[in-house]
Design an enzyme around this catalytic site. Sequence first.
Site, PDB file in Angstrom:
ATOM      1  N   THR A   1       0.813  -1.226   0.000  1.00 55.21           N
ATOM      2  CA  THR A   1       0.000   0.000   0.000  1.00 55.21           C
ATOM      3  C   THR A   1       0.843   1.272   0.000  1.00 55.21           C
ATOM      4  OG1 THR A   1      -1.756  -1.109   1.184  1.00 55.21           O
ATOM      5  CG2 THR A   1      -1.748   1.271   1.339  1.00 55.21           C
TER       6      THR A   1
ATOM      7  N   ASP B   1       1.912  -6.868  -4.421  1.00 55.59           N
ATOM      8  CA  ASP B   1       1.058  -6.791  -3.232  1.00 55.59           C
ATOM      9  C   ASP B   1       1.558  -7.919  -2.335  1.00 55.59           C
ATOM     10  OD1 ASP B   1      -2.263  -6.013  -2.609  1.00 55.59           O
ATOM     11  OD2 ASP B   1      -1.241  -7.587  -1.473  1.00 55.59           O
ATOM     12  N   SER B   2       1.706  -7.665  -1.056  1.00 52.80           N
ATOM     13  CA  SER B   2       2.349  -8.690  -0.222  1.00 52.80           C
ATOM     14  C   SER B   2       1.482  -9.932  -0.038  1.00 52.80           C
ATOM     15  CB  SER B   2       2.790  -8.109   1.118  1.00 52.80           C
ATOM     16  OG  SER B   2       1.734  -8.072   2.030  1.00 52.80           O
TER      17      SER B   2
HETATM   18  N1  ASP Z   1      -2.540  -5.686   0.415  1.00 49.95           N
HETATM   19  C1  ASP Z   1      -1.520  -4.779   0.846  1.00 49.95           C
HETATM   20  C2  ASP Z   1      -0.221  -5.556   0.931  1.00 49.95           C
HETATM   21  O1  ASP Z   1      -0.006  -6.257   1.878  1.00 49.95           O
HETATM   22  C3  ASP Z   1      -1.862  -4.185   2.161  1.00 49.95           C
HETATM   23  C4  ASP Z   1      -0.843  -3.229   2.728  1.00 49.95           C
HETATM   24  O2  ASP Z   1       0.213  -2.996   2.219  1.00 49.95           O
HETATM   25  O3  ASP Z   1      -1.148  -2.633   3.765  1.00 49.95           O
HETATM   26  O4  ASP Z   1       0.580  -5.493   0.027  1.00 49.95           O
END
Ligand code: ASP
Length: 348
Positions: A17, A61-62
């Site tokens: 994010t 995206d993680s």
């Molecule tokens: N879906 C995103 C990720 O983990 C959420 C974040 O970064 O807060 O890459």
Amino acid sequence: MDKLRTPHILIIYTGGTIGMIENPETGALENFDFEQFRHYVPELNRFNYHIDALAFDPPIDSSDMEPRYWVKIAHIIADHYASYDGFVLLHGTDTMAYTASALSFMLENLGKPVIITGSQLPIGQLRTDGKENLLTSIEIAAARNAKGEPMVPEVCIFFKSRLMRGNRTTKINAEGFNAFRSYNYPSLAHAGIHLKYDEHLIRRPAPQAPFKPHYLLDNNVLILTLFPGIRQEIVDTMTAVPNIKAIILKTYGSGNAPQKAWLVERIRKIVDKGVIVVNITQCSQGTVEMRRYGTGLQLLQAGVINGYDSTVESMVTKLMFLLGHGYSHEHIKELMQTSIAGEITLTE
Ligand code: ASP
């Protein structure tokens, strides 16, 4: 390395994010490239440090994190180890605690800070938490103690004013800025007006121990969470998956399981087949003590190993790490009951 030179910091941007921007058509968050960071965080130019950056191409995206990416990150750190004083890893929050845990095992005798951070709101948004997380992480990665040594030579997560040992962390909030906790180990530092380090809590590699990166991981692990009413067919099917080498049993309270003869029998059978079965609690805080209740003792007697106060993230990655090295069953059992990177507190 010259202790007096300007700190050299390498930022490794993997995605998440912090580096996303809203797609005007779909409204969904999508990754942007690293150059835009300098645009959104002009403060980067105000540090008195030498800062370089590397980015995953494409950023991920993680939720798409995989062990092969941990290997890639470990290679990047190892390849640049001699030239930098500290590393800041920008990462999505969803699997950040897994990555932090995995790297803590893979980077043996780490003598430099690897600070992982991200944000809940993209860095381009007005109320972003990303700026503070990023800027403070850089400061921590560059910090030195009174002897001129790196202040925190550990893999850590810095998030919303807390610096935590990476393999002790868990994401606990999908919305708030205070998204990570380390329930079983105190924070290593707090960021307020001052950055206050608790130096006695920080791990340091043995003097002269050379930094040793590891790249072998084996993902033949499984998490089995117990719940009232769990059915025998489900446990039988899950534990019969071919090639499973380790099972993490998420039990109740201090490591207790229902007193069902079929469950204990099944566990004994898989342990006898050479599968590592380890007990961690579903509680966020506290440790496993299998001798405390009969419901825990039955597991110990079936050959289940104590996982102490490990997080699930740390347990999954520690097992991948140990299995990846092809150690013998006995050696893995022994290392499971050893704190190899500060990930557990041994009790019973
Ligand atoms: N879906 C995103 C990720 O983990 C959420 C974040 O970064 O807060 O890459």
